[in-house]
Design a protein around this motif. Structure first.
Motif, PDB file in Angstrom:
ATOM      1  N   TRP A 352      -3.655  -4.451  -4.156  1.00  0.00           N
ATOM      2  CA  TRP A 352      -2.533  -5.370  -3.965  1.00  0.00           C
ATOM      3  C   TRP A 352      -1.746  -5.007  -2.710  1.00  0.00           C
ATOM      4  O   TRP A 352      -1.402  -5.869  -1.901  1.00  0.00           O
ATOM      5  N   LEU A 353      -1.470  -3.706  -2.533  1.00  0.00           N
ATOM      6  CA  LEU A 353      -0.726  -3.252  -1.362  1.00  0.00           C
ATOM      7  C   LEU A 353      -1.501  -3.530  -0.076  1.00  0.00           C
ATOM      8  O   LEU A 353      -0.918  -3.908   0.946  1.00  0.00           O
ATOM      9  N   ALA A 354      -2.819  -3.373  -0.119  1.00  0.00           N
ATOM     10  CA  ALA A 354      -3.645  -3.623   1.068  1.00  0.00           C
ATOM     11  C   ALA A 354      -3.573  -5.083   1.489  1.00  0.00           C
ATOM     12  O   ALA A 354      -3.587  -5.397   2.685  1.00  0.00           O
ATOM     13  N   VAL A 355      -3.488  -5.981   0.510  1.00  0.00           N
ATOM     14  CA  VAL A 355      -3.385  -7.416   0.813  1.00  0.00           C
ATOM     15  C   VAL A 355      -1.983  -7.775   1.308  1.00  0.00           C
ATOM     16  O   VAL A 355      -1.824  -8.609   2.204  1.00  0.00           O
ATOM     17  N   SER A 356      -0.966  -7.098   0.749  1.00  0.00           N
ATOM     18  CA  SER A 356       0.424  -7.442   1.072  1.00  0.00           C
ATOM     19  C   SER A 356       0.887  -6.885   2.402  1.00  0.00           C
ATOM     20  O   SER A 356       1.820  -7.405   3.012  1.00  0.00           O
ATOM     21  N   GLY A 357       0.300  -5.784   2.872  1.00  0.00           N
ATOM     22  CA  GLY A 357       0.731  -5.184   4.127  1.00  0.00           C
ATOM     23  C   GLY A 357       1.876  -4.206   3.939  1.00  0.00           C
ATOM     24  O   GLY A 357       2.022  -3.591   2.876  1.00  0.00           O
ATOM     25  N   HIS A 358       2.715  -4.085   4.944  1.00  0.00           N
ATOM     26  CA  HIS A 358       3.817  -3.115   4.928  1.00  0.00           C
ATOM     27  C   HIS A 358       4.936  -3.617   4.012  1.00  0.00           C
ATOM     28  O   HIS A 358       5.855  -4.317   4.438  1.00  0.00           O
ATOM     29  N   ASP A 359       4.853  -3.231   2.748  1.00  0.00           N
ATOM     30  CA  ASP A 359       5.829  -3.638   1.731  1.00  0.00           C
ATOM     31  C   ASP A 359       6.314  -2.373   1.033  1.00  0.00           C
ATOM     32  O   ASP A 359       5.625  -1.809   0.181  1.00  0.00           O
ATOM     33  N   THR A 360       7.515  -1.913   1.392  1.00  0.00           N
ATOM     34  CA  THR A 360       8.025  -0.640   0.870  1.00  0.00           C
ATOM     35  C   THR A 360       8.204  -0.663  -0.638  1.00  0.00           C
ATOM     36  O   THR A 360       7.870   0.296  -1.337  1.00  0.00           O
ATOM     37  N   GLY A 361       8.727  -1.771  -1.186  1.00  0.00           N
ATOM     38  CA  GLY A 361       8.926  -1.871  -2.623  1.00  0.00           C
ATOM     39  C   GLY A 361       7.619  -1.776  -3.382  1.00  0.00           C
ATOM     40  O   GLY A 361       7.518  -1.063  -4.400  1.00  0.00           O
ATOM     41  N   LEU A 362       6.595  -2.469  -2.913  1.00  0.00           N
ATOM     42  CA  LEU A 362       5.286  -2.417  -3.564  1.00  0.00           C
ATOM     43  C   LEU A 362       4.650  -1.036  -3.392  1.00  0.00           C
ATOM     44  O   LEU A 362       3.936  -0.553  -4.281  1.00  0.00           O
ATOM     45  N   PHE A 363       4.903  -0.402  -2.261  1.00  0.00           N
ATOM     46  CA  PHE A 363       4.413   0.952  -2.008  1.00  0.00           C
ATOM     47  C   PHE A 363       4.970   1.914  -3.053  1.00  0.00           C
ATOM     48  O   PHE A 363       4.237   2.710  -3.657  1.00  0.00           O
ATOM     49  N   VAL A 364       6.280   1.836  -3.300  1.00  0.00           N
ATOM     50  CA  VAL A 364       6.924   2.700  -4.296  1.00  0.00           C
ATOM     51  C   VAL A 364       6.368   2.426  -5.685  1.00  0.00           C
ATOM     52  O   VAL A 364       6.082   3.354  -6.453  1.00  0.00           O
TER      53      VAL A 364
END
Length: 471
Positions: A352-364
């Motif tokens: 999911w993170l790979a598709v979304s890109g630089h997303d700090t909230g999703l990273f956390v």
């Protein structure tokens, strides 16, 4: 001298009187399978503090030759395929069962007389880790990659040797009912070390460079070195007038430990080994590409350190504690099943993170789920492997099992860079999550076979006093 209980084969506490075994716990109100330790017991037991420090020493080097090294190589411009192949440096952790019989059986000249067998091997391995890290600190990946690899190999080999000895000392030093809290202390120390080797190294590298980062990590290894000197001796009982052929020595040190597993587990051993080899495979193969993935997603070293190595470690500690509680509350098999499923499924968050890109909230969020699940599963697996080891062959059997759990991941992980190039990150992480399906099926099979509920009584091997008795 603490000796195995002839009825259970489990180790008696070093502080118990002769003839008193772990079965005596029933007189204290403890029931088999559900140990109840008072907080006072834990605070007064010096072994717990030593286990914390030794867990720290074991947890520090592995990141420095694995994910932290991957981050260093990625920032130095080394290609993904090369980073993946360099993960084979950590193969030492998967091959340690090859030299575990030597550590289980032989004394280091001179040092063993002063320190005892276990402590002598601990000290030697820790000094070698320090030397390897100091060597790495003097290298530059873009100019002397080969030198970095050689020093990393020395560090990995010495660190794997340290793991063998510390695991042996842990299982020898405390009775069965104390192993849960000993594991908790080990896991806590291990997690703290990961914060230093992960976040600490990245913080230092961001501000002062990688050379100082690795030098600082070498200095931190003194924590384990001090603990090794303070740890109680664990010496085998000497056998008077012992004369054996080389063939007999090899049989006692190498063949007997493996035949003991086959004898006790029978055909179930095939399913047990398959489960151990697949259980952490999703985490290991994805872990090789984790740091390059974060960097390619646009996260800075400081962001990666804050989320994965500080916050993530805290979440991981909660997961490890939850895993320990689940083992006591629900049993090993149920905890293994749940941990295996959630640990594998957590890799879908990175797709999911790979598709979304630089997303700090999703990273956390991804790190939260992954670290909790991974540490929950890790605690359950360590407890299970510890339960499989016979007191007579602690170092050899536990080293074999703990090596096998990482062996497939290390092999496949070496090709992870090629896999990412061919599939892309979203598919790569999704494929790794799919490994959870056979893991769940194997757990269910072992539950159906009633694994762990009925097995032959332990049979003392030849020269049991020399091999099995621990101080």
């Amino acid at each position: 001298m603490a000796r195995p209980d002839p009825r259970t084969g489990k180790q008696a506490s070093p502080e118990m009187k002769t003839g008193e075994t772990t079965s005596g716990a029933r007189k204290l109100g403890q029931t088999p399978g559900k140990p109840r330790l008072r907080l006072k017991d834990v605070l007064e037991d010096a072994r717990i503090g030593l286990m914390l420090a030794l867990g720290f020493a074991c947890g520090l080097p592995i990141l420095l030759v694995f994910s932290t090294l991957s981050a260093w190589l990625a920032t130095a411009g080394i290609q993904r395929t090369s980073i993946g192949l360099l993960s084979y440096v950590s193969f030492a952790y998967s091959m340690k069962f090859l030299w575990a019989p030597v550590i289980d059986r032989f004394d280091l000249p001179l040092a063993a007389r002063w320190l005892g067998r276990r402590r002598a091997w601990m000290v030697l391995s820790q000094i070698a880790v320090i030397a390897g890290l100091l060597g790495m600190s003097q290298g530059n990946p873009s100019e002397s990659l080969f030198f970095i690899v050689v020093c990393a190999l020395v560090t990995a080999f010495a660190s794997a040797t340290q793991d063998i000895v510390v695991d042996s000392w842990r299982i020898d030093a405390a009775p069965t009912e104390r192993q849960g809290v000993m594991l908790a202390a080990y896991q806590l120390g291990y997690a703290i070390a990961r914060a230093f080797a992960g976040a600490g190294a990245l913080y230092i590298a961001q501000g002062a460079g990688w050379h100082l980062a690795y030098t600082a990590m070498a200095v931190l290894m003194l924590v384990g070195l001090i603990a090794a000197f303070l740890a109680p001796r664990q010496d085998p009982v000497a056998v008077a007038d012992e004369h054996r052929s080389l063939a007999t020595t090899l049989r006692v040190a190498v063949v007997d430990p493996f035949s003991d597993l086959v004898r006790r587990k029978g055909f179930r051993l095939v399913a047990i080994l398959a489960l151990i080899m697949l259980y952490r495979l999703p985490d290991i193969i994805s872990g090789v590409m984790a740091q390059p993935f974060y960097i390619e997603q646009g996260f800075t070293l400081t962001e990666i350190a804050n989320v994965t190595k500080v916050y993530g470690v805290i979440v991981g500690i909660v997961g490890a504690l939850a895993g320990g509680w689940a083992v006591i509350r629900f049993g090993l098999q149920a905890s293994l099943l749940f941990g295996g499923i959630i640990a594998a499924a957590s890799n879908l968050m990175f797709s999911w993170l790979a598709v979304s890109g630089h997303d700090t909230g999703l990273f956390v969020l991804s790190i939260s789920i992954d670290n909790f699940a991974g540490n929950f599963a890790g605690t359950a697996l360590i407890a299970y492997m510890s339960s499989l080891a016979s007191p007579a062959f602690v170092a050899t059997q536990y080293a074999l099992l703990s090596s096998l759990y990482a062996l497939p991941g290390k092999f496949v992980g070496g090709f992870s860079g090629f896999m990412v190039d061919a599939m892309g990150y979203p598919v790569f992480f999704a494929v790794s999550a799919g490994i959870g399906i056979p893991v769940a099926l194997l757990c269910l099979l072992l539950i159906a076979l009633r694994e762990g509920r009925a097995e032959p009584e332990p049979v003392a091997p030849p020269e049991a006093e020399a091999i099995a008795a621990k101080a």
